[in-house]
Motif scaffolding. Structure first.
Motif, PDB file in Angstrom:
ATOM      1  N   VAL A  94       0.739  -1.125  -0.130  1.00  0.00           N
ATOM      2  CA  VAL A  94      -0.131   0.115  -0.012  1.00  0.00           C
ATOM      3  C   VAL A  94       0.865   1.031   0.090  1.00  0.00           C
ATOM      4  N   SER A  95       0.694   2.246  -0.801  1.00  0.00           N
ATOM      5  CA  SER A  95       1.435   3.489  -0.934  1.00  0.00           C
ATOM      6  C   SER A  95       1.089   4.180   0.223  1.00  0.00           C
ATOM      7  N   ALA A  96       2.183   5.063   0.529  1.00  0.00           N
ATOM      8  CA  ALA A  96       2.125   5.890   1.760  1.00  0.00           C
ATOM      9  C   ALA A  96       0.696   6.960   1.874  1.00  0.00           C
ATOM     10  N   ASP A  97       0.141   7.222   0.837  1.00  0.00           N
ATOM     11  CA  ASP A  97      -1.132   8.118   0.601  1.00  0.00           C
ATOM     12  C   ASP A  97      -2.333   7.347   0.395  1.00  0.00           C
ATOM     13  N   ALA A  98      -2.210   5.909   0.436  1.00  0.00           N
ATOM     14  CA  ALA A  98      -3.270   5.118   0.229  1.00  0.00           C
ATOM     15  C   ALA A  98      -4.002   5.176  -1.193  1.00  0.00           C
ATOM     16  N   THR A  99      -3.180   5.625  -2.233  1.00  0.00           N
ATOM     17  CA  THR A  99      -4.008   5.890  -3.542  1.00  0.00           C
ATOM     18  C   THR A  99      -3.389   4.640  -4.361  1.00  0.00           C
ATOM     19  N   THR A 100      -2.494   3.700  -4.229  1.00  0.00           N
ATOM     20  CA  THR A 100      -1.949   2.736  -4.934  1.00  0.00           C
ATOM     21  C   THR A 100      -1.721   1.467  -4.174  1.00  0.00           C
ATOM     22  N   TYR A 101      -2.387   0.400  -4.500  1.00  0.00           N
ATOM     23  CA  TYR A 101      -2.359  -1.104  -4.064  1.00  0.00           C
ATOM     24  C   TYR A 101      -1.584  -1.993  -5.042  1.00  0.00           C
ATOM     25  N   THR A 102      -0.372  -2.409  -4.728  1.00  0.00           N
ATOM     26  CA  THR A 102       0.019  -3.371  -5.604  1.00  0.00           C
ATOM     27  C   THR A 102       0.012  -4.894  -5.018  1.00  0.00           C
ATOM     28  N   PHE A 103      -0.466  -5.762  -5.934  1.00  0.00           N
ATOM     29  CA  PHE A 103      -0.947  -7.034  -5.789  1.00  0.00           C
ATOM     30  C   PHE A 103       0.215  -8.144  -6.456  1.00  0.00           C
ATOM     31  N   SER A 104       0.516  -8.747  -5.594  1.00  0.00           N
ATOM     32  CA  SER A 104       1.549 -10.113  -6.002  1.00  0.00           C
ATOM     33  C   SER A 104       0.482 -11.160  -6.096  1.00  0.00           C
ATOM     34  N   LEU A 105       0.118 -11.842  -7.147  1.00  0.00           N
ATOM     35  CA  LEU A 105      -1.066 -12.626  -7.490  1.00  0.00           C
ATOM     36  C   LEU A 105      -0.625 -14.146  -7.459  1.00  0.00           C
TER      37      LEU A 105
END
Length: 566
Positions: free
Chosen positions: A122-133
């Protein structure tokens, strides 16, 4: 601050979380325990409690690999992106898997567990969520799961043709999904969206087959749902049943449930029985093995019985209650709305009409929901004299029979409830209580989809709602201006300050600060008297004693991954 990879199943102390970290499992809510037959069970402890039911003995439920569940509603859609019904969500919880699970452990505390994603950042500003699938998952139609499925699912939610009811609000300010590589998906929001930490764990954002979405289109998918879950969709016969079959290749269930193999049941059928007596009779006859939301008298009988098991699962969300239309007279007057809240004794309602089967509600959120303000519970104590005083001040004069009017117009309320949704007896109680302070009322009922359209048009003074969700940003769906015409803002409440406060609260990642921000919102909503709370939402399940291995999520939905009929 750099992004943090989210640890699954870790324990953190509530309240001390730096921005940019993943929220702890217990950051926003601590799971309440199940109350069954007077015993206290953790949410995942499924040992049966046996007790004797008066009257005739029910037919024995034979050992079987097919489970039939008696449900009280027709689904509005079997597409998680489109549905607006909690019942539909419960039916399809076995069809669709989330990227991440959020489940109560054996101690009743909600924790994050890997789902279709092995980990996320989760980015520090909660704008980007990166998922390892995961790289070993297939949809029921054979389509391989990868980052394209994440993009297709979320794009489907925001497609206007889908006509999303709940999922679009749960998704929040979605901008795009970036396919970083085959098994890495980056979900990007146009503004901070801390609610996504919890919302991504619900069935509303369950992953859908991109092949099926393309084949059936944004509306056709509703009757042809294809996910990755432990059960595959078989058929839906209107007004009769929805049937699911075991997914034999399933091996990616949450580790909390034990060995992640196929479900033990071969089939699960949801039998649509709108009448509570029909569900109870079917349970006693062994025609169904699990009945949802029986009437309060029956629930109390079962709790004291030895032939059935009762599961009551407290839920996060909004209580059962009446949104009060602020744009239609006479409830366009704050004093009238406040009088309504003072006129209702929720404790008496729950003892009489609901026979003590539930807990009384005094707020816009249930007690286990983040943002719930306990102080607001005391804002409208039962006080009929106060209600009369408010109506006097608003110019509504009582006649010789106690009925009030103003300039020849009676103080009349139009109440519209949904058919077979549990509001009938409580509404009678409310009507009688309001009569004591001078109101007259007319009550009508409509099926859910018809009622929803009526609610959005605003023809009623009081509508009926209950709402299951895992995050206080659910209020975005319930009270913001953009939700009046086609969403769940059936109070027709428009307050730019609340719209802004909800947006601001959703940008706060620190759990303590975020909870405080939403408490301010809920307090304002109670001051504005836009909702008459009645009783708290919970999952209510009456079961044959040989039904074992049930699990329940934070919203009280039943999960059948390890269920069996012994």
């Amino acid at each position: 601050m750099s992004d943090d990879t989210t640890p699954y199943g870790s324990s953190f102390r509530h309240g001390a979380l730096p921005i940019g970290s993943a929220l702890p499992a217990s950051a926003f809510s601590r799971r309440s325990v199940l109350k069954v037959g007077g015993l206290s069970l953790a949410a995942l402890s499924m040992s049966s409690v046996l007790a004797a039911c008066s009257g005739s003995t029910p037919a024995a439920s034979k050992s079987s690999d097919s489970l039939t569940v008696g449900v009280f509603q027709e689904p509005d859609s079997l597409d998680p992106a489109a549905t607006g019904l909690a019942m539909s969500c419960m039916m399809i919880s076995g069809v669709f898997d989330p990227l991440v699970w959020w489940l109560p452990n054996a101690s009743g505390v909600n924790e994050f567990f890997p789902g279709l994603a092995k980990s996320y950042k989760v980015s520090a500003d909660a704008t980007t969520y990166t998922f390892s699938l995961r790289d070993d998952v297939d949809f029921h139609d054979g389509t391989h799961f990868d980052a394209t499925a994440v993009k297709a699912t979320l794009d489907h939610i925001v497609d206007p043709a889908t006509k999303s009811r709940s999922a679009i609000g749960s998704l929040g300010p979605y901008k795009e999904t970036v396919i970083v590589d085959k098994y890495t998906a980056q979900v990007v929001f146009s503004e901070p969206n801390a609610a996504f930490l919890h919302e991504m764990t619900t069935v509303l954002l369950g992953m859908a087959s991109p092949t099926a979405l393309a084949k059936y289109g944004p509306t056709g998918f509703a009757n042809n749902p294809v996910g990755t879950g432990p059960f595959k969709f078989v058929e839906y016969v209107s007004q009769d049943h929805v049937t699911l079959a075991q997914n034999p290749g399933y091996k990616w269930g949450p580790s909390l449930f034990g060995a992640p193999g196929p479900a033990k049941l071969k089939n699960v059928t949801f039998k649509i029985l709108l009448d509570t007596n029909a569900r109870y009779n079917a349970l006693r006859a062994g025609q169904i093995q699990l009945a949802m939301n029986l009437d309060p008298d029956t629930i109390q009988t079962i709790k004291g019985s030895s032939q059935f098991t009762q599961f009551d699962v407290p839920s996060t969300g909004q209580p059962y209650g009446f949104p009060i239309n602020v744009t239609k007279g006479p409830t366009d007057d704050l004093r009238v709305r406040q009088a309504i809240l003072h006129a209702i004794d929720q404790d008496a309602l729950n003892k009489s009409a609901l026979r003590g089967a539930y807990t009384p509600a005094h707020n816009v959120l249930t007690p286990s929901t983040p943002g719930y303000s306990k102080a607001a519970d005391t804002m409208y104590p039962y006080d009929p004299e106060k209600a009369k005083s408010l109506l006097d001040a608003a110019g509504w004069t009582a006649g010789s029979d106690g009925t009030r009017s103003k300039n020849g117009t009676p103080l009349d309320l139009s109440i519209l409830i949904q058919s077979a949704n549990g509001f009938d007896l409580p509404t009678q109680f409310v009507v009688n209580a309001l009569k004591q302070v001078g109101f007259t009322s007319s009550t009508t009922s409509q099926p859910f989809t018809t009622a929803m359209a009526s609610y959005n048009q605003g023809a009623q003074n009081l509508s009926a709602i209950f709402y299951y969700d895992v995050d206080p940003f659910m209020l975005n769906n319930l009270v913001t201006t953009g939700q009046i015409k086609s969403g769940f803002n059936w109070a027709h409440y428009s307050n730019p300050a609340i719209d802004a406060a909800l947006k601001g609260g959703n940008a706060i990642v620190d759990p303590a600060a975020r909870t405080a921000a939403f408490e301010k919102v809920t307090t304002t909503l109670m001051k504005d008297a836009i909702f008459l709370p009645l009783w708290n939402v919970s999952g209510s399940y009456s079961a044959a004693p040989n039904l074992k291995g049930l699990h329940f999520g934070p919203t009280g939905y039943s999960l059948f991954h390890t269920a069996e009929l012994a």
